[in-house]
Design a protein around this motif. Structure first.
Motif, short mmCIF file in Angstrom:
data_model
loop_
_atom_site.label_atom_id
_atom_site.label_comp_id
_atom_site.label_asym_id
_atom_site.label_seq_id
_atom_site.Cartn_x
_atom_site.Cartn_y
_atom_site.Cartn_z
N ALA A 42 2.74 20.08 -21.50
CA ALA A 42 3.46 21.01 -20.62
C ALA A 42 2.88 21.02 -19.21
CB ALA A 42 3.43 22.42 -21.21
N LYS A 43 1.61 20.62 -19.11
CA LYS A 43 0.97 20.56 -17.78
C LYS A 43 1.15 19.19 -17.12
CE LYS A 43 -2.62 23.99 -18.83
NZ LYS A 43 -4.09 24.24 -18.95
N GLY A 44 1.88 18.31 -17.77
CA GLY A 44 2.17 17.02 -17.15
C GLY A 44 1.40 15.84 -17.70
N GLN A 59 -1.11 8.98 -19.48
CA GLN A 59 -0.80 9.27 -18.08
C GLN A 59 -1.20 10.68 -17.72
OE1 GLN A 59 2.93 7.75 -16.58
NE2 GLN A 59 3.16 9.46 -15.18
N GLN A 60 -1.82 10.81 -16.55
CA GLN A 60 -2.19 12.12 -16.04
C GLN A 60 -1.25 12.49 -14.90
OE1 GLN A 60 -6.44 12.78 -15.40
NE2 GLN A 60 -6.85 10.78 -16.33
N PRO A 61 -0.97 13.79 -14.70
CA PRO A 61 -0.05 14.19 -13.63
C PRO A 61 -0.63 13.86 -12.26
CG PRO A 61 -1.18 16.11 -14.54
CD PRO A 61 -1.52 14.94 -15.43
N PRO A 128 7.74 23.47 -13.87
CA PRO A 128 6.53 23.03 -14.57
C PRO A 128 5.56 22.32 -13.63
CG PRO A 128 8.34 21.54 -15.04
CD PRO A 128 8.92 22.68 -14.25
N PRO A 129 4.29 22.23 -14.02
CA PRO A 129 3.27 21.69 -13.12
C PRO A 129 3.35 20.19 -12.91
CG PRO A 129 2.33 22.18 -15.28
CD PRO A 129 3.73 22.72 -15.29
#
Length: 322
Positions: A42-44, A59-61, A128-129
């Motif tokens: 949910a945080k990306g 993958q990181q946001p 969302p972030p």
């Protein structure tokens, strides 16, 4: 706990970590592990889940960066004063407080996440972030209060033109200021004015764009009504480039409006419209009005031709295509 779990994945790049291993070492249930993974999603953060192997962080946001944004800016004023927040209730509230504290025209608030983002008619806006553009700009136009609709239409035109320049998809404006792709909403715009004796003191112009959201990022109740630039184009979009392109287009059109009035804005809006020429119903504060959308009048109202041959003007409301 989710932060600890994220640190574990970062310390084991490209490795699968089983839910059983996490459950055993942390003395928590497999269900609790799954919930923490979903919180990170949910945080990306994106995970690959493979049976018998476990989870792998793939993958990181991406985060917006103030230095990068300022280097990309092509504007003289818009965005030169900048507040970049990791999380806020609403960029509208932040920008309003900043304007009251003395922020100059063009001051911009950008947030990675909004917890209480809002749209027109006080509807909630899903923010969302790390995946969207959630921003509000301080404007101090020297116009009478009754010309506020001009600024709403202007903002929609600038945003639509900028998106088309950055992302190769067909975007259109649904009156007055929703941006749609294939009848699904990708952008909402909200302008809130603050006046004294019919004189505008400031306008807080908010833009929310679903940029890199995936289908699973949407709540079930809006999945069929909304889309993102990533879903529509099939590729991730550089948010910093899109922000700076919008600000540049917005500033140019704002200056044109100050010099030449609403005429050029109306022409550009009608060129981007997906409303004109269609039979629509508008839910207004005074009831439903139906007809074929003809265009805008000098005030920014939408002109409809009814089945009775009469022309009617609509100043506010929600459009439904028929």
């Amino acid at each position: 706990m989710s932060d600890r779990l994220l640190e574990w994945f970062k310390n084991h790049p490209n490795e699968y970590i089983s839910g059983e291993q996490i459950s055993r070492e942390w003395n928590i249930s497999r269900t609790a592990v799954w919930k923490q993974i979903n919180r990170l999603r949910a945080k990306g953060y994106e995970f690959e889940a493979v049976p018998k192997l476990g989870y792998r962080l793939i993958q990181q946001p991406t985060r917006l960066d103030e230095r990068t944004l300022l280097l990309k800016l092509k504007t003289a004023v818009f965005g030169r004063q900048l507040k970049l927040l990791s999380k806020t209730e609403s960029t509208q509230n932040e920008a309003l407080a900043w304007a009251k504290a003395g922020a100059s025209e063009g001051a911009l608030v950008l947030a990675e996440e909004q917890t209480s983002g809002r749209g027109r008619r006080n509807r909630s806006w899903h923010s969302p972030p790390g995946k969207g553009i959630w921003m509000s700009l301080v404007l101090k136009p020297k116009i009478p209060l009754q010309f506020m609709p001009h600024l709403t239409l202007l903002t929609a035109v600038a945003t639509c033109r900028a998106i088309k320049r950055v992302v190769p998809i067909e975007v259109g404006i649904k009156w007055p200021n929703d941006l749609l792709v294939d009848e699904c909403k990708i952008c909402g715009i909200l302008l809130e004015s603050f006046a004294e004796d019919e004189r505008l003191l400031s306008v807080i112009a908010g833009i929310g764009i679903s940029v890199n959201l995936d289908e699973q990022d949407y709540p079930e109740e809006i999945m069929t009504k909304a889309t993102s630039l990533k879903i529509a184009s099939g590729k991730e979009v550089d948010r910093a480039s899109l922000v700076t392109e919008i600000l540049y287009e917005w500033e140019q059109l704002y200056q044109l409006y100050e010099e030449q009035g609403f005429g050029p804005v109306r022409t550009l809006w009608e060129a981007q419209s997906i409303t004109i020429g269609r039979t629509i119903t508008v839910d207004t504060p005074y009831g439903e009005v139906s007809g074929v959308a003809q265009g805008l009048d000098d005030s920014g109202a939408l002109v409809l031709l009814g089945s009775d041959g009469q022309y009617r003007k609509v100043f506010s409301g929600d459009v439904h295509f028929m």
